[in-house]
Design a protein around this motif. Structure first.
Motif, short mmCIF file in Angstrom:
data_model
loop_
_atom_site.label_atom_id
_atom_site.label_comp_id
_atom_site.label_asym_id
_atom_site.label_seq_id
_atom_site.Cartn_x
_atom_site.Cartn_y
_atom_site.Cartn_z
N HIS A 49 -22.38 -0.61 -38.87
CA HIS A 49 -23.44 -0.92 -39.73
C HIS A 49 -23.29 -2.74 -39.46
O HIS A 49 -22.31 -3.13 -39.33
CB HIS A 49 -22.90 -0.78 -41.22
N GLY A 50 -24.47 -3.25 -39.59
CA GLY A 50 -24.61 -4.68 -39.26
C GLY A 50 -25.39 -5.54 -40.06
O GLY A 50 -26.55 -4.94 -40.54
N ALA A 51 -25.10 -6.58 -40.62
CA ALA A 51 -25.85 -7.63 -41.11
C ALA A 51 -25.71 -9.15 -40.23
O ALA A 51 -24.98 -9.96 -40.65
CB ALA A 51 -25.54 -8.25 -42.59
N LEU A 58 -21.75 -9.90 -40.21
CA LEU A 58 -20.94 -9.18 -40.98
C LEU A 58 -21.20 -7.79 -40.53
O LEU A 58 -22.41 -7.43 -40.40
CB LEU A 58 -21.04 -9.17 -42.44
N TYR A 59 -20.23 -7.10 -40.14
CA TYR A 59 -20.21 -5.66 -39.62
C TYR A 59 -19.06 -4.79 -40.03
O TYR A 59 -17.88 -5.18 -40.51
CB TYR A 59 -20.10 -5.81 -37.94
N GLN A 81 -11.26 -9.58 -37.78
CA GLN A 81 -11.33 -8.12 -37.91
C GLN A 81 -10.35 -7.62 -38.95
O GLN A 81 -9.10 -8.06 -38.81
CB GLN A 81 -10.91 -7.51 -36.68
N ILE A 82 -11.00 -7.26 -39.88
CA ILE A 82 -10.19 -6.90 -41.36
C ILE A 82 -9.97 -5.42 -41.47
O ILE A 82 -11.20 -4.59 -41.70
CB ILE A 82 -10.99 -7.42 -42.44
N ILE A 125 -15.87 -6.70 -39.92
CA ILE A 125 -15.51 -7.56 -38.81
C ILE A 125 -16.67 -8.83 -39.29
O ILE A 125 -17.66 -8.66 -39.67
CB ILE A 125 -16.18 -7.00 -37.49
N VAL A 126 -16.13 -10.04 -39.25
CA VAL A 126 -16.78 -11.23 -39.37
C VAL A 126 -17.07 -11.80 -37.74
O VAL A 126 -16.17 -12.18 -37.24
CB VAL A 126 -16.32 -12.30 -40.14
#
Length: 332
Positions: A49-51, A58-59, A81-82, A125-126
């Motif tokens: 998913h991604g923005a 942001l993913y 990466q969280i 993920i940022v």
């Protein structure tokens, strides 16, 4: 977002059991890489998913099984990466960590990246553009950033600074998920991105942290400024530290200490960076049909092609030939 939905569920980019499709789609969002399933009998259940925004993104990424990911150097961007659950083994350059929901990973662009994500290890993920980060850091320091930013690989998410940064990430995520959220307005998104970058630079240790947190003056003293001007005016000429020091009327050791304290570099490293800037300007203005990288590099004192290419890629995130090719593509 409901409790059962993953982050950015309304922004799905793909969902597949095909490893080739997963590798291609994740490569399109980030960079080319190798992707392998660790257990051959396991089934991939990958989703992204991604923005994406202008300077950040942001993913949400989940492979549904244990995978090995080897992108090599990221070069043009940073990642935070969280893990939302589970564990991942992350190696970047000489650093290695076991990432978890309490310890994010922050691989830097210049380090070889090798990762093993465990089964049940979805990650938020940022993505941050490298050039934008370096420009933003320069605005905070009041000077041009010439050396690449290198973060510590592990980010402790339990510290006050990291929690504040996570609050910004969460705000951007919620606004991206909702219809008509703040991230749909470019002027607001730009402010949120700047805040996101500032807080990351303040919260996570990196090679510019002492300068960012220190009390050293933003404006270099007169001798250092004169040395900078001398270097910039005579960058195409053979220069030694002794000659530069003589021009500005200080000793070699005093000059080196001034550069270290006020610019976080050395006179020769600054000279190399100035020369690289001139090379880049010429390549961007050059014609690929008549301009050669070797000739431009030699004109600015780079006589060893291999070392020049490595230094150029480290400073600009691409090879000199790529810069020259792009200049040709931009020509009518």
């Amino acid at each position: 977002m409901s409790a059962d939905e993953p982050p950015l569920a309304n922004r799905q980019l793909f969902h597949t059991a095909d490893i080739w499709e997963a590798r291609a789609e994740v490569g399109r969002a980030f960079c080319p890489h190798d992707l392998r399933i660790v257990q051959r009998s396991a089934t991939l259940d990958a989703r992204l998913h991604g923005a994406p925004f202008e300077r950040t993104g942001l993913y949400y990424l989940d492979y549904g099984t244990e995978v090995r990911i080897t992108p090599g150097d990221l070069e043009s961007f940073f990642l935070v990466q969280i893990p939302l659950a589970g564990y991942a083994e992350i190696t970047c350059g000489r650093e290695e960590i076991i990432s978890s929901p309490e310890l994010a990973s922050v691989p830097s662009p210049a380090g070889k990246l090798d990762m093993c994500w465990g089964s049940g290890n979805p990650q938020l993920i940022v993505w941050l553009d490298r050039a934008a980060m370096e420009t933003h850091l320069g605005s905070l320091l009041g000077r041009t950033v010439r050396r690449p930013i290198s973060f510590s690989l592990g980010m402790n998410l339990t510290t006050p600074g990291s929690r504040s940064w996570l609050n910004i990430v969460d705000l951007m995520r919620r606004e991206a998920e909702g219809p008509g959220g703040m991230t749909s307005r470019p002027i607001v998104t730009k402010q949120l991105e700047s805040l996101l970058m500032t807080q990351l630079l303040m919260a996570q240790p990196h090679n510019y942290t002492p300068a960012l947190h220190g009390e050293q003056p933003r404006v270099a003293p007169p001798a250092v400024r004169r040395a900078m001007e001398t270097i910039e005016a005579h960058a195409a000429e053979p220069l030694t530290v002794a000659e530069i020091a003589e021009c500005v009327g200080v000793g070699v050791r005093a000059l080196q200490e001034g550069f270290r304290r006020h610019l976080d570099t050395t006179p020769l490293a600054y000279l190399r960076e100035v020369r690289l800037d001139h090379v880049r300007k010429e390549l961007r203005a050059g014609d690929p049909g008549t301009t050669t990288v070797t000739a431009v590099a030699a004109r600015w004192g780079f006589l060893h092609p291999g070392r020049f290419s490595v230094a150029y890629r480290r400073q600009f995130g691409e090879s000199p030939s790529e810069t020259l090719r792009r200049s040709g593509a931009l020509r009518p």
